[in-house]
Design a protein around this motif. Structure first.
Motif, PDB file in Angstrom:
ATOM      1  N   ARG A   1       0.835  -1.095  -0.145  1.00 54.88           N
ATOM      2  CA  ARG A   1       0.125  -0.008  -0.057  1.00 54.88           C
ATOM      3  C   ARG A   1       0.788   1.143  -0.079  1.00 54.88           C
ATOM      4  N   PRO A   2       1.973   1.537   0.748  1.00 60.71           N
ATOM      5  CA  PRO A   2       2.516   2.612   0.864  1.00 60.71           C
ATOM      6  C   PRO A   2       3.368   2.959  -0.488  1.00 60.71           C
ATOM      7  N   HIS A   3       3.422   1.749  -1.207  1.00 59.67           N
ATOM      8  CA  HIS A   3       4.243   2.003  -2.456  1.00 59.67           C
ATOM      9  C   HIS A   3       3.452   2.352  -3.611  1.00 59.67           C
ATOM     10  N   THR A   4       2.175   2.090  -3.611  1.00 63.82           N
ATOM     11  CA  THR A   4       0.985   2.357  -4.674  1.00 63.82           C
ATOM     12  C   THR A   4       0.113   3.634  -4.499  1.00 63.82           C
ATOM     13  N   SER A   5       0.533   4.477  -3.307  1.00 64.99           N
ATOM     14  CA  SER A   5      -0.293   5.335  -3.014  1.00 64.99           C
ATOM     15  C   SER A   5      -0.278   6.497  -4.223  1.00 64.99           C
ATOM     16  N   ILE A   6      -0.985   7.457  -4.563  1.00 65.19           N
ATOM     17  CA  ILE A   6      -0.831   8.469  -5.389  1.00 65.19           C
ATOM     18  C   ILE A   6       0.227   9.400  -4.833  1.00 65.19           C
ATOM     19  N   VAL A   7       0.268   9.641  -3.575  1.00 64.69           N
ATOM     20  CA  VAL A   7       1.297  10.572  -2.871  1.00 64.69           C
ATOM     21  C   VAL A   7       2.548  10.026  -3.183  1.00 64.69           C
ATOM     22  N   THR A   8       2.878   9.003  -2.973  1.00 62.84           N
ATOM     23  CA  THR A   8       4.272   8.061  -3.166  1.00 62.84           C
ATOM     24  C   THR A   8       4.615   8.318  -4.312  1.00 62.84           C
ATOM     25  N   ARG A   9       3.805   8.001  -5.468  1.00 61.58           N
ATOM     26  CA  ARG A   9       3.963   8.051  -7.118  1.00 61.58           C
ATOM     27  C   ARG A   9       4.262   9.372  -7.134  1.00 61.58           C
ATOM     28  N   GLN A  10       3.722  10.362  -6.714  1.00 63.62           N
ATOM     29  CA  GLN A  10       3.970  11.567  -7.102  1.00 63.62           C
ATOM     30  C   GLN A  10       5.377  11.985  -6.767  1.00 63.62           C
ATOM     31  N   LYS A  11       5.816  11.709  -5.396  1.00 63.48           N
ATOM     32  CA  LYS A  11       7.172  11.690  -4.741  1.00 63.48           C
ATOM     33  C   LYS A  11       8.066  11.307  -5.704  1.00 63.48           C
ATOM     34  N   LEU A  12       7.670  10.003  -6.160  1.00 65.66           N
ATOM     35  CA  LEU A  12       8.994   9.543  -7.039  1.00 65.66           C
ATOM     36  C   LEU A  12       9.073  10.448  -8.407  1.00 65.66           C
ATOM     37  N   ARG A  13       8.248  10.776  -8.835  1.00 62.47           N
ATOM     38  CA  ARG A  13       8.251  11.565 -10.176  1.00 62.47           C
ATOM     39  C   ARG A  13       8.876  12.822 -10.010  1.00 62.47           C
ATOM     40  N   GLU A  14       8.699  13.539  -8.514  1.00 58.21           N
ATOM     41  CA  GLU A  14       9.440  14.608  -8.382  1.00 58.21           C
ATOM     42  C   GLU A  14      10.997  14.519  -8.280  1.00 58.21           C
ATOM     43  N   LEU A  15      11.385  13.291  -7.725  1.00 57.47           N
ATOM     44  CA  LEU A  15      12.591  12.613  -7.653  1.00 57.47           C
ATOM     45  C   LEU A  15      13.218  12.473  -8.951  1.00 57.47           C
ATOM     46  N   GLY A  16      12.478  12.089  -9.855  1.00 57.55           N
ATOM     47  CA  GLY A  16      12.859  11.792 -11.285  1.00 57.55           C
ATOM     48  C   GLY A  16      13.178  10.153 -11.485  1.00 57.55           C
ATOM     49  N   TRP A  17      12.769   9.634 -10.515  1.00 57.32           N
ATOM     50  CA  TRP A  17      12.820   8.100 -10.634  1.00 57.32           C
ATOM     51  C   TRP A  17      11.747   7.362 -11.191  1.00 57.32           C
ATOM     52  N   GLU A  18      12.058   6.458 -12.307  1.00 59.18           N
ATOM     53  CA  GLU A  18      11.142   5.770 -13.050  1.00 59.18           C
ATOM     54  C   GLU A  18      10.938   4.444 -12.081  1.00 59.18           C
ATOM     55  N   VAL A  19       9.551   4.075 -11.909  1.00 59.96           N
ATOM     56  CA  VAL A  19       9.131   2.770 -11.152  1.00 59.96           C
ATOM     57  C   VAL A  19       8.864   1.953 -12.591  1.00 59.96           C
ATOM     58  N   ILE A  20       9.457   0.719 -12.422  1.00 60.53           N
ATOM     59  CA  ILE A  20       9.519  -0.180 -13.573  1.00 60.53           C
ATOM     60  C   ILE A  20       8.292  -1.306 -13.039  1.00 60.53           C
ATOM     61  N   LEU A  21       7.811  -1.978 -14.112  1.00 62.98           N
ATOM     62  CA  LEU A  21       6.512  -2.871 -13.993  1.00 62.98           C
ATOM     63  C   LEU A  21       6.933  -4.026 -12.927  1.00 62.98           C
ATOM     64  N   HIS A  22       6.156  -4.097 -12.250  1.00 53.51           N
ATOM     65  CA  HIS A  22       6.158  -5.482 -11.263  1.00 53.51           C
ATOM     66  C   HIS A  22       4.720  -6.269 -11.012  1.00 53.51           C
ATOM     67  N   PRO A  23       4.691  -7.590 -11.511  1.00 56.22           N
ATOM     68  CA  PRO A  23       3.311  -7.913 -11.302  1.00 56.22           C
ATOM     69  C   PRO A  23       3.100  -8.331  -9.978  1.00 56.22           C
ATOM     70  N   PRO A  24       1.752  -7.803  -9.653  1.00 55.02           N
ATOM     71  CA  PRO A  24       1.052  -8.399  -8.269  1.00 55.02           C
ATOM     72  C   PRO A  24       1.332  -9.931  -7.811  1.00 55.02           C
ATOM     73  N   TYR A  25       1.627 -10.168  -6.559  1.00 48.68           N
ATOM     74  CA  TYR A  25       1.640 -11.408  -5.807  1.00 48.68           C
ATOM     75  C   TYR A  25       2.921 -12.079  -6.574  1.00 48.68           C
ATOM     76  N   SER A  26       3.985 -11.476  -6.847  1.00 54.65           N
ATOM     77  CA  SER A  26       5.162 -11.930  -7.616  1.00 54.65           C
ATOM     78  C   SER A  26       6.520 -11.888  -6.695  1.00 54.65           C
ATOM     79  N   PRO A  27       6.764 -12.483  -5.394  1.00 52.68           N
ATOM     80  CA  PRO A  27       7.667 -12.268  -4.765  1.00 52.68           C
ATOM     81  C   PRO A  27       9.069 -13.153  -5.600  1.00 52.68           C
ATOM     82  N   ASP A  28       8.731 -14.191  -6.203  1.00 50.25           N
ATOM     83  CA  ASP A  28       9.629 -14.678  -7.187  1.00 50.25           C
ATOM     84  C   ASP A  28      10.298 -13.895  -8.243  1.00 50.25           C
TER      85      ASP A  28
END
Length: 347
Positions: A251-278
């Motif tokens: 949840r903290p990773h996927t919140s709108i506020v977190t995603r906005q913060k990551l954009r401000e930092l200029g960091w790209e978040v790559i795709l990761h499928p849900p339920y995939s610890p492997d």
């Protein structure tokens, strides 16, 4: 019983012929018994020899030695292992009155290895598996065109319990699927580890005070501290063409506020499928090693947990972290080949 020559070596050579033809052990035994008599070779013997052939050992002769013949030992060892997949080599050696090294050699020749049970978050749906395949294909293609693994920062969290249960292993060969079990609820005293790392090692980590949980506000504060740590420890990465950020779907990773913060930092978040610890390097590599390191330990306080974690991180060389990150393309490829199913980890 047929009067034809049915020496052990001849029957084993015929078994090897059927093995080379891609025949199943049970079918091979059936065909041999039709020709040479119903009791010439039983299915279990055929399976044991097929295991031996799969391990690369095609010697069908009995080795001259004192004590029980090789094949007899193999049969008895397999009987014990099939009864209890968790049995130790020392107990097998004691029961059969042979050396522990002999047991290890037989198990190796039979293609058996110790494999740990794998915890999975839940049963994958058809959509989950299709998403895993699609994302893995996308990431593989992108990494071929624009290799990004050395620009990737991996973020993850793990509960560190004061009392640590040691994971169970079982004997299994490469063709067998490892037992998957649901992860037990963590009701014991614990603290949350937040860690960020890359192919060179740990960049930053925080162990939250006992009882504190991770929320969006705290996570954004951590990202500011992470930015400072990157500037100090990875100046080349900080000044590169762009940091690629690896997050799971908590949840903290996927919140709108977190995603906005990551954009401000200029960091790209790559795709990761849900339920995939492997497919998360922390889960299949860093945390797996950490769990083995802490397995069976009883710690009295948060400070004791932090001391053990500091020792764990300090004892790991750069090659350990590099292996965990560079393994990702192989994980993506295996998910595609296994139609989106969970991967098993061998310890």
């Amino acid at each position: 019983m047929s009067n034809m020559d049915t020496s052990k070596e001849k029957i084993r050579s015929i078994l090897q012929f059927f093995f080379d033809q891609g025949e199943k052990a049970a079918k091979a035994a059936e065909k041999i018994n039709l020709v040479y008599g119903p009791d010439t070779v039983n299915e279990r013997v055929a399976q044991n020899w097929f295991r031996r052939f799969r391990s690369g050992n095609f010697d069908v002769k009995d080795a001259p030695r004192v004590g029980r013949p090789v094949v007899e030992n193999c049969h008895k060892i397999m009987e014990i292992v099939e009864t209890d997949r968790h049995v130790s080599t020392s107990l097998i050696a004691e029961e059969l009155k042979i050396s522990q090294k002999t047991v290890w050699n037989h198990l190796h020749n039979l293609g058996l290895k110790k494999k740990y049970h794998v915890w999975v978050p839940h049963e994958l749906t058809q959509k989950n598996m299709l998403d895993r395949i699609s994302i893995c294909e996308s990431l593989l293609n992108r990494n071929r065109i624009d290799p990004f693994l050395k620009r990737m920062v991996i973020a993850d969290e793990k509960w560190i319990t004061y009392s640590n249960v040691k994971r169970k292993w079982e004997w299994s060969n490469d063709s067998e699927l490892i037992q998957t079990v649901s992860k037990p609820g963590l009701k014991t005293r614990k603290v949350l580890l937040c860690v960020w790392w890359d192919w060179q090692g740990i960049i930053h980590y925080e162990l939250l005070p006992y009882g504190q949980i991770l929320n969006t506000d705290l996570y954004c504060q951590q990202l500011d501290r992470l930015k400072e740590a990157i500037a100090q420890k990875r100046p080349d990465l900080d000044n590169s063409s762009g940091i690629v950020f690896h997050l799971d779907y908590t949840r903290p990773h996927t919140s709108i506020v977190t995603r906005q913060k990551l954009r401000e930092l200029g960091w790209e978040v790559i795709l990761h499928p849900p339920y995939s610890p492997d497919l998360a390097p922390s889960d299949y590599h860093l945390f797996l090693s950490m769990a083995n390191y802490l397995g069976g330990e009883e710690m009295a306080s948060r400070e004791a947990c932090e001391n053990r974690l500091t020792q764990f991180f300090a004892n790991k060389e750069k090659v350990f972290y590099e292996e965990g990150v560079m393994m990702l393309p192989f994980q993506w490829q295996k998910v595609i080949e296994q139609d989106g199913e969970y991967l098993t980890q061998i310890e």
